[in-house]
Design a protein around this motif. Structure first.
Motif, short mmCIF file in Angstrom:
data_model
loop_
_atom_site.label_atom_id
_atom_site.label_comp_id
_atom_site.label_asym_id
_atom_site.label_seq_id
_atom_site.Cartn_x
_atom_site.Cartn_y
_atom_site.Cartn_z
N ASN A 1 22.77 -15.07 61.82
CA ASN A 1 23.86 -14.21 62.29
C ASN A 1 25.12 -14.35 61.45
N ARG B 1 20.36 -4.27 63.14
CA ARG B 1 19.78 -4.42 64.48
C ARG B 1 18.48 -3.61 64.55
N VAL C 1 16.55 -11.42 70.38
CA VAL C 1 16.86 -10.00 70.12
C VAL C 1 16.99 -9.31 71.48
#
Length: 227
Positions: free
Chosen positions: A142, A150, A223
């Motif tokens: 990240n 994404r 996720v």
């Protein structure tokens, strides 16, 4: 009447001349007779008989070389036996014992110095402790400079209101690339799980480290799919 007789004689003479000419030509054109073949028998040369036969050359006598005579064996030198007097026996026995002791001492390995062995053990132990005690950093996914996109939200899942969190176990290489991706926890919807895997396959990571060395390490990647 006389003229008729003259003409008849002239014709007769001409016919006779022609006949003679034809006969001559016929005789000349006839093939000549073939000459008769003469066969001559030659008698063979007489074979010499009796004393006239030349004598065959006599065989040369064979010369035999005499065999080499064997060399007589030399007699072995007699062994020299030294007599040891009773006075010299204790000295020679002591000398033999000293030589055996020296040979055993040379063959035996020299004992390591206690200080040196202790230093080597301490050095190896310290290097192992340092490698074990080096700080370990987990891979990162990240970081802002990685710019990982994404995952795309499946349109069918969005229409059906499917949402949830997918937890993936990712094995990251020293170069920061995903080697293996396993589903650690499902969102409950296969479409969301597959979408998360496809997205993470294209991600880049900051590799895990032990001290300053990059190593292969696994990381848990969540996720979230939220409508």
């Amino acid at each position: 009447m006389r003229m008729i007789i003259n003409k008849t004689l002239t014709v007769a003479v001409a016919l006779l001349g022609h006949a003679a000419l034809l006969y001559g030509l016929t005789t000349m054109s006839s093939s000549p007779k073939k000459p008769e073949q003469v066969v001559m028998l030659l008698a063979p040369a007489p074979i010499p008989m009796g004393e006239d036969v030349p004598p065959s050359p006599a065989a040369k006598p064979r010369v035999l070389t005499p065999a080499a005579k064997p060399m007589p064996a030399r007699p072995a030198a007699p062994a020299v036996i030294k007599k040891i007097s009773p006075a010299e026996a204790p000295i020679q026995q002591a000398t033999g014992q000293m030589d055996a002791a020296v040979a055993v001492a040379a063959a035996a390995p020299a004992p390591a110095a206690p200080a040196e062995s202790a230093a080597v053990a301490a050095g190896s132990k310290s290097s192992k402790q340092l490698s074990d005690e080096a700080p370990v950093t987990s891979p990162l996914f990240n970081a802002a400079y990685l710019a990982n996109p994404r995952p795309a939200y499946p349109s069918q899942s969005m229409a059906l209101g499917e949402k949830g969190r997918v937890l993936l176990r990712v094995k990251v290489s020293e170069a920061g690339l995903p080697l293996e991706i396993e589903l650690a926890h499902s969102s409950g919807y296969r479409r969301l799980d597959d979408a998360a895997k496809k997205a993470v396959e294209r991600w880049k990571f900051v590799p895990g480290r032990r001290g300053d060395t990059a190593i292969v390490m696994s990381a848990m990647v969540p996720v979230d799919f939220v409508i």
